[in-house]
Design an enzyme around this catalytic site. Structure first.
Site, PDB file in Angstrom:
ATOM      1  CG  LEU A  88      -6.505   2.320   3.304  1.00  0.00           C
ATOM      2  CD1 LEU A  88      -7.978   2.450   3.670  1.00  0.00           C
ATOM      3  CD2 LEU A  88      -5.707   3.503   3.868  1.00  0.00           C
ATOM      4  N   PRO A 150       0.297   4.373  -3.395  1.00  0.00           N
ATOM      5  CG  PRO A 150      -1.432   5.469  -2.249  1.00  0.00           C
ATOM      6  CD  PRO A 150      -0.845   5.277  -3.624  1.00  0.00           C
ATOM      7  CE1 TYR A 151      -3.419  -2.792  -0.348  1.00  0.00           C
ATOM      8  CE2 TYR A 151      -2.640  -3.412  -2.542  1.00  0.00           C
ATOM      9  CZ  TYR A 151      -3.201  -3.756  -1.325  1.00  0.00           C
ATOM     10  OH  TYR A 151      -3.554  -5.063  -1.076  1.00  0.00           O
ATOM     11  CB  SER A 152       2.154  -0.575  -5.010  1.00  0.00           C
ATOM     12  OG  SER A 152       1.018  -0.940  -5.767  1.00  0.00           O
ATOM     13  CE  LYS A 155      -1.335  -4.849   1.771  1.00  0.00           C
ATOM     14  NZ  LYS A 155      -1.607  -5.682   2.972  1.00  0.00           N
TER      15      LYS A 155
END
Length: 253
Positions: A88, A150-152, A155
């Site tokens: 996402l 939030p993605y970082s 991940k």
């Protein structure tokens, strides 16, 4: 011999983008493939084109992440290889990310791989059989741009999980590695650029011209590398999180 001859491979998030490229490459290299995705029409078409089995699944539900492995074992008797490619990439900074958006990223980008790996490793250990796992991570694990907070975060967690699990199961001969992929030319990225950045039809050309190698990452190249990591030809390598990118992290101008 083909690199994945007679291997049973599950590709979570395999209905489009990088995941779909991995499905195609794995089938080409002799694997029996199961793929998951949320969009039935897309997944079923890819399955029909490749001979793979499509399982519709919303991996935000951890039970469905585990069930993807269960369905693979039910269909083919075992799982030899797992690829976690679902992702996402919706935007959010530290200041504007809501708890709901944060939870969505954790659910897809971290929790789903965790519980799919849990189920896959359990099957491998029960059979006392070796196996391989590749997690598709992101160069954002190194920090990422402000609009991908939030993605970082998720991940970076997946990178840590990759190393932790590889260490925990090295004596089980289960090899677990990850790819920190960079900016990649996919249909999902096209939609993201148009929706979040107002990109026009020429965004690919402009983006490619600004890259050191003169192009964005290519799905088929990533897929070939993943197949290599899944295969015995990658030898003993485990616990590696490889920066598959044209930017050199830590380098400075």
């Amino acid at each position: 011999m083909a690199l994945l001859q007679d291997k049973v491979v599950l590709v979570n998030g395999g209905s489009q983008g990088v995941g779909a490229g991995i499905v195609q490459a794995a089938v080409r290299e002799g694997a029996t493939v199961v793929l998951t995705g949320r969009r039935a029409e897309v997944g079923e078409k890819l399955a029909a084109d490749t001979g793979a089995l499509f399982v519709r699944a919303d991996l935000a539900d951890p039970a469905r992440a585990r069930d993807s492995v269960t369905r693979t074992v039910q269909a083919h008797g075992r799982i030899d290889c797992l690829v976690n490619a679902a992702g996402l990439t919706s935007r959010g900074s530290l200041l504007d990310t809501t708890p709901e958006l944060f939870d969505q990223h954790i659910a897809i980008n971290l929790r789903a791989p965790f519980f799919a790996m849990q189920a896959a490793v359990a099957d491998m250990k029960d059979r006392e059989a070796p196996g391989t796992i590749v997690n598709i991570i992101s160069n954002c694990a190194h920090g990422g741009p402000p609009y991908l907070a939030p993605y970082s975060t998720a991940k970076a967690g997946l990178a840590g999980l990759t190393v932790n699990a590889a260490h925990a199961h090295r004596w089980d001969r289960i090899r677990i590695n990850g790819l920190n992929i960079g900016w990649t030319d996919t249909e999902g990225e096209d939609a993201t650029q148009r929706a979040f950045h107002g990109a026009g039809d020429d965004w690919r050309e402009k983006a490619a011209a600004a890259q050191p190698m003169g192009k964005l990452g290519q799905v088929d190249e990533i897929a070939d590398f993943v197949v290599f990591l899944l295969s015995d030809r990658s030898g003993v390598v485990t616990g590696s999180v490889i920066d598959w990118d044209q930017n050199v992290f830590g380098g400075m101008d």
